[in-house]
Structures are given as structure tokens and as C-alpha cells.
Design a protein around this motif. Structure first.
Motif, mmCIF file in Angstrom:
data_model
loop_
_atom_site.group_PDB
_atom_site.id
_atom_site.type_symbol
_atom_site.label_atom_id
_atom_site.label_comp_id
_atom_site.label_asym_id
_atom_site.label_seq_id
_atom_site.Cartn_x
_atom_site.Cartn_y
_atom_site.Cartn_z
ATOM 1 N N MET A 93 22.512 74.136 -65.868
ATOM 2 C CA MET A 93 23.008 73.886 -64.526
ATOM 3 C C MET A 93 21.820 73.703 -63.595
ATOM 4 O O MET A 93 20.884 74.488 -63.603
ATOM 5 N N THR A 94 21.883 72.673 -62.788
ATOM 6 C CA THR A 94 20.837 72.453 -61.794
ATOM 7 C C THR A 94 21.418 72.670 -60.401
ATOM 8 O O THR A 94 22.620 72.506 -60.184
ATOM 9 N N PHE A 95 20.546 73.049 -59.490
ATOM 10 C CA PHE A 95 20.934 73.281 -58.112
ATOM 11 C C PHE A 95 19.982 72.519 -57.207
ATOM 12 O O PHE A 95 18.789 72.414 -57.489
ATOM 13 N N ARG A 96 20.522 72.001 -56.120
ATOM 14 C CA ARG A 96 19.714 71.262 -55.161
ATOM 15 C C ARG A 96 20.206 71.591 -53.754
ATOM 16 O O ARG A 96 21.316 72.087 -53.586
ATOM 17 N N TYR A 97 19.368 71.324 -52.779
ATOM 18 C CA TYR A 97 19.759 71.646 -51.410
ATOM 19 C C TYR A 97 19.351 70.566 -50.437
ATOM 20 O O TYR A 97 18.462 69.747 -50.706
ATOM 21 N N ASP A 98 20.038 70.581 -49.321
ATOM 22 C CA ASP A 98 19.775 69.674 -48.214
ATOM 23 C C ASP A 98 20.215 70.410 -46.953
ATOM 24 O O ASP A 98 20.717 71.537 -47.027
ATOM 25 N N ASP A 149 20.827 73.114 -37.790
ATOM 26 C CA ASP A 149 20.958 72.637 -39.163
ATOM 27 C C ASP A 149 21.403 73.769 -40.078
ATOM 28 O O ASP A 149 20.934 74.895 -39.970
ATOM 29 N N ALA A 150 22.329 73.449 -40.977
ATOM 30 C CA ALA A 150 22.858 74.425 -41.925
ATOM 31 C C ALA A 150 22.388 74.066 -43.323
ATOM 32 O O ALA A 150 22.230 72.890 -43.665
ATOM 33 N N LEU A 151 22.180 75.074 -44.133
ATOM 34 C CA LEU A 151 21.738 74.910 -45.510
ATOM 35 C C LEU A 151 22.949 74.587 -46.392
ATOM 36 O O LEU A 151 23.927 75.325 -46.404
ATOM 37 N N ALA A 152 22.865 73.488 -47.119
ATOM 38 C CA ALA A 152 23.913 73.093 -48.070
ATOM 39 C C ALA A 152 23.298 73.100 -49.463
ATOM 40 O O ALA A 152 22.324 72.394 -49.723
ATOM 41 N N VAL A 153 23.851 73.931 -50.342
ATOM 42 C CA VAL A 153 23.353 74.030 -51.717
ATOM 43 C C VAL A 153 24.444 73.497 -52.641
ATOM 44 O O VAL A 153 25.612 73.863 -52.517
ATOM 45 N N PHE A 154 24.030 72.646 -53.558
ATOM 46 C CA PHE A 154 24.956 72.018 -54.493
ATOM 47 C C PHE A 154 24.579 72.371 -55.924
ATOM 48 O O PHE A 154 23.396 72.472 -56.249
ATOM 49 N N SER A 155 25.597 72.539 -56.759
ATOM 50 C CA SER A 155 25.399 72.671 -58.205
ATOM 51 C C SER A 155 25.864 71.371 -58.833
ATOM 52 O O SER A 155 26.327 70.458 -58.132
ATOM 53 N N LEU A 194 21.984 82.814 -57.563
ATOM 54 C CA LEU A 194 22.160 81.747 -58.557
ATOM 55 C C LEU A 194 21.251 81.925 -59.770
ATOM 56 O O LEU A 194 21.426 81.262 -60.778
ATOM 57 N N ARG A 195 20.262 82.802 -59.610
ATOM 58 C CA ARG A 195 19.227 82.998 -60.633
ATOM 59 C C ARG A 195 18.492 81.692 -60.940
ATOM 60 O O ARG A 195 18.130 81.406 -62.074
ATOM 61 N N SER A 196 18.337 80.911 -59.882
ATOM 62 C CA SER A 196 17.663 79.619 -59.983
ATOM 63 C C SER A 196 17.285 79.181 -58.573
ATOM 64 O O SER A 196 18.048 79.401 -57.635
ATOM 65 N N VAL A 197 16.116 78.564 -58.455
ATOM 66 C CA VAL A 197 15.686 78.078 -57.147
ATOM 67 C C VAL A 197 16.138 76.616 -57.014
ATOM 68 O O VAL A 197 15.744 75.767 -57.816
ATOM 69 N N PRO A 198 16.990 76.327 -56.033
ATOM 70 C CA PRO A 198 17.437 74.947 -55.844
ATOM 71 C C PRO A 198 16.274 74.037 -55.466
ATOM 72 O O PRO A 198 15.343 74.449 -54.773
ATOM 73 N N ASP A 199 16.353 72.809 -55.917
ATOM 74 C CA ASP A 199 15.341 71.803 -55.586
ATOM 75 C C ASP A 199 15.751 71.058 -54.325
ATOM 76 O O ASP A 199 16.941 70.802 -54.118
#
Length: 171
Positions: A1-6, A14-20, A48-53
Motif C-alpha cells: 500500500m502506498t500513501f501520498r499527500y497534497d 490549506d488542509a492536509l489530504a492523505v490518500f491511499s 499508517l506506519r508509513s510516511v506519505p509521499d
């Protein structure tokens, strides 16, 4: 599973949006004037035990929906976005999913949501679910009010809740 943010703009900054890979996993209104500071990702990364990109543009669809919402269009985010509920489980998830059904401009009390979610008497647990929601605005926890109809809190920013309720009342 990958995670990313914008980031997605709101009237509150601005609000943090994290996607899987499965959808939106977190939408968080910032408490900071600069939402790009690294500590904002620490909490979600730990859970998430993962740092979103970073993924500029990942929140474009969400931003369009937010623009409509804040322009007074009754948007139901869960009809347009896939929500990844991994950061919520048990009764909290059930309560938040029940809250998702509250229509634009309507409110329910914490106790009414508890009944809707199948646990009459669990009003405090509904309040906790609202406070810990991974989906600010997207799951309309601002539509959950006290038994007497007063808005109550919205994290550390009750004025944001009042703003959202007023937007929907006049939209």
C-alpha cells in the motif's frame, strides 16, 4: 500500500489530504498557518506506519468539491470520493458512517446519532468519534450538535463549526 499527500484550500487555510491506493484516508484542517510543516504528517504517518509521499495535484478533485461546497452547493463528498476508513474502526466508524447520511443543512444531536448508529445512550462515544474523525468536513461531523440544538465544539475551533452550519443554513 502506498500513501501520498497534497493540500486543499479551505476558508480555514490549506488542509492536509492523505490518500491511499484505496481512496482518501485523511483530511485534516491545520492548526498551523503553514500546513507544510513536517510535524503535521507525523501523526498520520505513525497511524499508517508509513510516511506519505508528496503528490501535488492528488487533491484536485477534492479541491473542486470543496470549492463547490464553500460556494453553497450541497455536496455529499462520499458520493464523489472513495473514503478509506482504515483510521477509524468499531463504533467510531459506525457513528461516522451514520453521520455521513445527515443531509446538507440538517443537524442531529449526539444522542440521535448514537441511536442511528445502533447504540442508544452512546452520545459521548459519538462525540469522541466526531473529535477524532479522519475526515474533517468530508464527513460532516459539524452537523452533530448538542441535545439543546447549540453547536458545541469543533476541535479547538467552535467558530469553524458555526461557519459551516451557517453556510449550510443559507446555502
Amino acid at each position: 500500500m502506498t500513501f501520498r499527500y497534497d493540500f486543499a484550500p479551505t476558508p480555514f487555510g490549506d488542509a492536509l489530504a492523505v490518500f491511499s491506493d484505496d481512496g482518501l484516508v485523511r483530511f485534516d484542517l491545520s492548526e498551523s498557518d503553514d500546513p507544510s510543516v513536517p510535524w503535521l504528517l507525523e501523526e498520520v504517518s505513525g497511524r499508517l506506519r508509513s510516511v506519505p509521499d508528496p503528490d501535488p495535484g492528488a487533491a484536485d478533485e477534492l479541491t473542486e468539491l470543496l470549492d463547490e461546497y464553500f460556494a453553497g452547493v450541497p455536496v455529499r463528498f462520499d458520493e464523489h470520493l472513495t473514503l478509506d476508513w482504515r483510521l477509524s474502526d468499531g463504533f467510531a466508524r459506525t457513528a461516522l458512517q451514520a453521520i455521513s447520511t445527515i443531509e446538507w443543512g440538517q443537524t442531529l444531536s449526539y444522542g440521535e446519532v448514537a441511536m442511528l448508529a445502533g447504540r442508544p445512550g452512546a452520545a459521548r462515544a459519538v462525540g469522541t468519534a466526531c473529535r477524532l474523525t479522519p475526515f474533517s468536513i468530508v464527513v460532516p461531523v459539524h452537523r452533530v450538535v448538542r441535545w439543546d440544538g447549540t453547536p458545541g465544539q469543533y476541535g479547538a475551533h467552535p467558530e469553524r463549526k458555526r461557519f459551516l452550519l451557517d453556510l449550510e443554513a443559507h446555502g
